[in-house]
Each structure stands twice: as structure tokens, then as C-alpha cells.
Design a protein around this motif. Structure first.
Motif, PDB file in Angstrom:
ATOM      1  N   ARG A  16       0.840  -1.212   0.000  1.00 41.66           N
ATOM      2  CA  ARG A  16       0.000   0.000   0.000  1.00 41.66           C
ATOM      3  C   ARG A  16       0.873   1.259   0.000  1.00 41.66           C
ATOM      4  O   ARG A  16       0.589   2.220  -0.730  1.00 41.66           O
ATOM      5  CB  ARG A  16      -0.923  -0.024   1.228  1.00 41.66           C
ATOM      6  CG  ARG A  16      -1.931   1.100   1.274  1.00 41.66           C
ATOM      7  CD  ARG A  16      -3.207   0.652   1.960  1.00 41.66           C
ATOM      8  NE  ARG A  16      -2.960   0.090   3.282  1.00 41.66           N
ATOM      9  CZ  ARG A  16      -2.942   0.800   4.407  1.00 41.66           C
ATOM     10  NH1 ARG A  16      -3.128   2.102   4.374  1.00 41.66           N
ATOM     11  NH2 ARG A  16      -2.756   0.213   5.564  1.00 41.66           N
ATOM     12  N   VAL A  17       1.939   1.250   0.787  1.00 43.67           N
ATOM     13  CA  VAL A  17       2.835   2.419   0.836  1.00 43.67           C
ATOM     14  C   VAL A  17       3.434   2.664  -0.548  1.00 43.67           C
ATOM     15  O   VAL A  17       3.434   3.788  -1.063  1.00 43.67           O
ATOM     16  CB  VAL A  17       3.949   2.201   1.891  1.00 43.67           C
ATOM     17  CG1 VAL A  17       5.079   3.205   1.719  1.00 43.67           C
ATOM     18  CG2 VAL A  17       3.362   2.287   3.304  1.00 43.67           C
ATOM     19  N   LEU A  18       3.931   1.600  -1.185  1.00 45.66           N
ATOM     20  CA  LEU A  18       4.569   1.757  -2.492  1.00 45.66           C
ATOM     21  C   LEU A  18       3.547   2.210  -3.545  1.00 45.66           C
ATOM     22  O   LEU A  18       3.834   3.088  -4.359  1.00 45.66           O
ATOM     23  CB  LEU A  18       5.246   0.446  -2.911  1.00 45.66           C
ATOM     24  CG  LEU A  18       6.474   0.067  -2.056  1.00 45.66           C
ATOM     25  CD1 LEU A  18       6.958  -1.344  -2.380  1.00 45.66           C
ATOM     26  CD2 LEU A  18       7.610   1.076  -2.250  1.00 45.66           C
ATOM     27  N   ASP A  19       2.333   1.649  -3.487  1.00 45.45           N
ATOM     28  CA  ASP A  19       1.294   2.037  -4.454  1.00 45.45           C
ATOM     29  C   ASP A  19       0.873   3.494  -4.258  1.00 45.45           C
ATOM     30  O   ASP A  19       0.741   4.251  -5.231  1.00 45.45           O
ATOM     31  CB  ASP A  19       0.065   1.126  -4.320  1.00 45.45           C
ATOM     32  CG  ASP A  19       0.316  -0.233  -4.954  1.00 45.45           C
ATOM     33  OD1 ASP A  19       1.362  -0.392  -5.619  1.00 45.45           O
ATOM     34  OD2 ASP A  19      -0.518  -1.143  -4.775  1.00 45.45           O
ATOM     35  N   ARG A  23       8.784   5.406   5.658  1.00 45.79           N
ATOM     36  CA  ARG A  23      10.002   6.081   5.172  1.00 45.79           C
ATOM     37  C   ARG A  23      11.093   5.056   4.844  1.00 45.79           C
ATOM     38  O   ARG A  23      11.805   5.177   3.844  1.00 45.79           O
ATOM     39  CB  ARG A  23      10.519   7.079   6.221  1.00 45.79           C
ATOM     40  CG  ARG A  23       9.684   8.331   6.283  1.00 45.79           C
ATOM     41  CD  ARG A  23      10.225   9.414   7.215  1.00 45.79           C
ATOM     42  NE  ARG A  23       9.140  10.364   7.421  1.00 45.79           N
ATOM     43  CZ  ARG A  23       8.414  10.455   8.542  1.00 45.79           C
ATOM     44  NH1 ARG A  23       8.693   9.718   9.589  1.00 45.79           N
ATOM     45  NH2 ARG A  23       7.420  11.316   8.611  1.00 45.79           N
ATOM     46  N   GLU A  24      11.198   4.030   5.680  1.00 44.19           N
ATOM     47  CA  GLU A  24      12.221   2.997   5.444  1.00 44.19           C
ATOM     48  C   GLU A  24      11.874   2.185   4.188  1.00 44.19           C
ATOM     49  O   GLU A  24      12.759   1.825   3.405  1.00 44.19           O
ATOM     50  CB  GLU A  24      12.344   2.110   6.694  1.00 44.19           C
ATOM     51  CG  GLU A  24      13.517   1.155   6.689  1.00 44.19           C
ATOM     52  CD  GLU A  24      14.903   1.816   6.656  1.00 44.19           C
ATOM     53  OE1 GLU A  24      15.009   3.046   6.811  1.00 44.19           O
ATOM     54  OE2 GLU A  24      15.894   1.082   6.455  1.00 44.19           O
ATOM     55  N   ILE A  25      10.603   1.896   4.003  1.00 37.85           N
ATOM     56  CA  ILE A  25      10.166   1.167   2.795  1.00 37.85           C
ATOM     57  C   ILE A  25      10.535   1.977   1.554  1.00 37.85           C
ATOM     58  O   ILE A  25      11.103   1.447   0.591  1.00 37.85           O
ATOM     59  CB  ILE A  25       8.630   0.925   2.832  1.00 37.85           C
ATOM     60  CG1 ILE A  25       8.270  -0.064   3.938  1.00 37.85           C
ATOM     61  CG2 ILE A  25       8.118   0.442   1.478  1.00 37.85           C
ATOM     62  CD1 ILE A  25       6.776  -0.133   4.284  1.00 37.85           C
ATOM     63  N   LEU A  26      10.252   3.266   1.593  1.00 31.03           N
ATOM     64  CA  LEU A  26      10.540   4.126   0.436  1.00 31.03           C
ATOM     65  C   LEU A  26      12.045   4.235   0.210  1.00 31.03           C
ATOM     66  O   LEU A  26      12.532   4.152  -0.918  1.00 31.03           O
ATOM     67  CB  LEU A  26       9.911   5.507   0.635  1.00 31.03           C
ATOM     68  CG  LEU A  26       8.370   5.515   0.669  1.00 31.03           C
ATOM     69  CD1 LEU A  26       7.847   6.907   1.008  1.00 31.03           C
ATOM     70  CD2 LEU A  26       7.782   5.053  -0.658  1.00 31.03           C
ATOM     71  N   ARG A  27      12.804   4.380   1.310  1.00 32.12           N
ATOM     72  CA  ARG A  27      14.273   4.507   1.188  1.00 32.12           C
ATOM     73  C   ARG A  27      14.869   3.263   0.525  1.00 32.12           C
ATOM     74  O   ARG A  27      15.690   3.360  -0.389  1.00 32.12           O
ATOM     75  CB  ARG A  27      14.885   4.712   2.580  1.00 32.12           C
ATOM     76  CG  ARG A  27      16.351   5.107   2.569  1.00 32.12           C
ATOM     77  CD  ARG A  27      16.933   5.179   3.977  1.00 32.12           C
ATOM     78  NE  ARG A  27      17.089   3.872   4.586  1.00 32.12           N
ATOM     79  CZ  ARG A  27      18.053   2.991   4.296  1.00 32.12           C
ATOM     80  NH1 ARG A  27      18.969   3.297   3.395  1.00 32.12           N
ATOM     81  NH2 ARG A  27      18.111   1.818   4.909  1.00 32.12           N
ATOM     82  N   LEU A  28      14.398   2.102   0.945  1.00 31.93           N
ATOM     83  CA  LEU A  28      14.960   0.855   0.401  1.00 31.93           C
ATOM     84  C   LEU A  28      14.571   0.644  -1.056  1.00 31.93           C
ATOM     85  O   LEU A  28      15.136  -0.194  -1.738  1.00 31.93           O
ATOM     86  CB  LEU A  28      14.487  -0.340   1.245  1.00 31.93           C
ATOM     87  CG  LEU A  28      15.109  -0.445   2.648  1.00 31.93           C
ATOM     88  CD1 LEU A  28      14.360  -1.461   3.510  1.00 31.93           C
ATOM     89  CD2 LEU A  28      16.588  -0.821   2.564  1.00 31.93           C
TER      90      LEU A  28
END
Ligand SMILES: NC(=O)c1ccc[n+]([C@@H]2O[C@H](COP(=O)([O-])OP(=O)(O)OC[C@H]3O[C@@H](n4cnc5c(N)ncnc54)[C@H](OP(=O)(O)O)[C@@H]3O)[C@@H](O)[C@H]2O)c1
Length: 285
Positions: free
Chosen positions: A165-168, A223-228
Motif C-alpha cells: 500500500r505504501v509503495l502504491d 520512510r524505510e520502505i521508500l528509502r529501500l
């Protein structure tokens, strides 16, 4: 080593898929899997499946995990999360199998700011938490050979989840809006599967908390999901209120793991990095 027969109920979900990937191809295990084809709330169906396959270990990963659906349909929540657990406990006792029942940090109300250990009293406030806690109690009452494993913020392949969901949202809206005050620990299904495999080969019973080490807010996790994923430039904006319909502070303290020295869960950031590197490497679809 003799072959261990394992029944994974809810094998198509996040944790079920991780367990399936871990065990399949390993000749030490004989796997049987089920999802809604064996509705766990149906005592006859669940019992028949157990009698037919005679597993040594039953891992109950099946559940109604959609917190909103649980609020809207409380009877459905109790049927699957409580009665389903009861049926597997009765079947496990009859065939002398060990039952590993998966539960959740949502059994706590999340009102305090201290990590919660196995000796803290549960006090669920959501229908999801109440139905899962009812399942725990039935398992305790109905079979001695049980382990209840509480975890938090599970992610993995199998079901559309927070990570997806975060990535989408980031791709679609160019921003992600999440609460900074909802705290727990993201736990990869693969990391939890490692502990469950360890449990299968011990004589440990009772209640265990098993979340990845460390803690964060939903916003920090995003934020960590997006950074990676090389998307650090996408802003994560603080939500005005908790939009997740979840208790606020449910960080689990894995005290029983420390006391027994049974297993060390990895740090949440390390587990998240491992998850993406495995995914990109194509090990998961
Ligand atoms: N997700 C979390 O953040 C989290 C955190 C802590 C603990 N847990 C607990 O960990 C366990 C595994 O969670 P998960 O995230 O892997 O769940 P999940 O991805 O939602 O998977 C649940 C699985 O159970 C199946 N299922 C649903 N109703 C069923 C029924 N009546 N009979 C048989 N199978 C049924 C689902 O099938 P369908 O897809 O067809 O519905 C799905 O394959 C659950 O007990 C959950 O309460 C989850």
C-alpha cells in the motif's frame, strides 16, 4: 531425523506463504496445506482434514485479519478467529498434534507507552483483537500441547499489505499520509517463520511474543520502505489521526524469548532490507 508432518492452515496468506516457502522441498517435512477449502470454523471439515492427514504439528495462520471487516462483521470475526482456533485445538488434542496458534499485538489496548510482555494482561478494544484473544483462550482451555505466538505488523508475499500500500500510494499520489503516533514493530513473515520452525522442534509450550527487534511508527516504517526502494524523495506526511483502526502503542516485548534463550528475532530494519533483496532476487513472486 524422522519426518515431521505439518499442516499449515491459511497457507495462502503472508505467514502461511513464508512457511510454505521455508518447508517445501525440505525432505524433513511432509506438508499439507489448506485455506478456505478447509473452513476452519467448520468443526467437521477441520476435524476430517486432521484425521485424514494426521499432522504432528498444526500451524494456524488462518484468520480474518482485515480489522475493518472484523468491526463490520463481528460474528464472522468470532467464527473464524475464535471458533476456528477452537476447532483446530480440539482436532490437535484428538490426534496428539502440537498446535501453534498465531495471534496478535492487537490483544492489547495500546493506551500506555511501555512495551508489553507475555505477563501483561491483555485488554483488546477492537473486534479483531477481541476475536483473536477469544481464540487464544479457547486454545489454552482445549489442548495442552499448544504454543501461542503473538506478533505484530506482519508483512510478506501472499496478501496485499501495508508495504504494498505504501509503495502504491507513493507511485499514485506522490506522497504517503500516515500516523506518527501508532507504534509497534514491523515483522517480516520470513523472520517469524524462522521462529516457528524452531518451535516445532522444541518442547516449549505456552505463550511467546515474537516481533522483530526495535520499534517505529507507521510513518517511520513507510520512510524505510521508500528509502529501500530508492523513493526517499516521496514525502511521508503525518496523519492528523490514527487511520488504521488499530490500538496506538502495542510494541511487544519478546521477554519469553530472552528468558528461555530460544530464538533471537532480527532487527526490523534488517528484516525489511532482507525482504526486498529476496523479492528483487526473484525468490518470491
Ligand atoms: N497481518 C498482521 O499484521 C498480523 C500481525 C500479527 C498477527 N497476525 C496473525 O498472524 C496470522 C497470519 O496472518 P497473515 O497476515 O499471514 O494473514 P493473511 O495474509 O490475511 O492470511 C490469512 C489466510 O487465512 C485464510 N482464511 C481466511 N478465512 C479462513 C477460513 N475461514 N478458513 C480457512 N482459511 C481462512 C485466508 O484466505 P483468503 O485470502 O481466501 O481470505 C488467508 O490465506 C493470523 O492469525 C493473524 O491474526 C497478523
Amino acid at each position: 531425523m524422522s519426518i515431521t508432518r505439518v499442516w499449515i492452515a491459511g497457507a495462502g496468506g503472508r505467514l502461511g506463504s513464508a512457511l510454505y516457502h521455508r518447508f517445501s522441498g525440505n525432505t524433513d517435512y511432509k506438508l499439507v496445506t489448506s485455506d478456505r477449502d478447509v473452513p476452519i470454523e467448520d468443526a467437521r471439515e477441520a476435524g476430517r482434514f486432521a484425521d485424514l492427514n494426521h499432522p504432528d504439528v498444526i500451524i494456524n495462520c488462518a484468520g480474518l485479519t482485515d480489522v475493518r471487516a472484523c468491526e463490520e462483521k463481528p460474528e464472522e470475526a468470532y467464527k473464524i478467529n475464535a471458533i476456528g482456533a477452537r476447532n483446530l485445538a480440539v482436532a490437535a488434542r484428538r490426534i496428539d498434534a502440537k498446535l501453534i496458534q498465531i495471534s496478535t499485538d492487537d490483544v492489547f489496548d495500546g493506551d500506555d507507552d511501555a512495551a508489553l510482555c507475555e505477563f501483561d494482561d491483555a485488554h483488546p478494544t477492537t473486534m479483531y483483537g477481541k476475536s483473536k484473544y477469544a481464540g487464544e483462550k479457547l486454545v489454552r482451555e482445549l489442548t495442552d500441547k499448544h504454543v501461542i505466538v503473538r506478533s505484530s505488523w506482519l508483512y510478506g508475499v501472499g496478501s496485499y499489505d501495508f508495504v504494498d500500500r505504501v509503495l502504491d500510494n507513493a507511485k499514485k499520489d506522490g506522497k504517503v499520509v500516515l500516523p506518527e503516533d501508532e507504534i509497534s514493530s514491523p515483522t517480516s513473515a520470513d523472520a517469524l517463520a524462522g521462529f516457528i520452525e524452531c518451535l516445532m522442534h522444541t518442547r516449549e509450550f505456552g505463550l511467546y511474543h515474537a516481533s522483530c527487534d526495535g520499534s517505529c511508527s507507521r510513518a517511520e516504517w513507510a520512510r524505510e520502505i521508500l528509502r529501500l526502494n530508492g523513493m526517499d524523495s516521496i514525502p511521508v506526511i503525518s496523519a492528523a489521526e490514527n487511520t488504521e483502526l488499530r490500538p496506538r502503542f502495542t510494541l511487544l516485548d519478546n521477554m519469553m524469548l530472552r528468558i528461555t534463550g530460544l530464538y533471537q528475532m532480527p532487527d526490523w530494519k534488517t528484516a525489511l532490507a532482507d525482504y526486498f533483496s529476496t523479492k528483487k532476487g526473484g525468490a518470491h513472486k
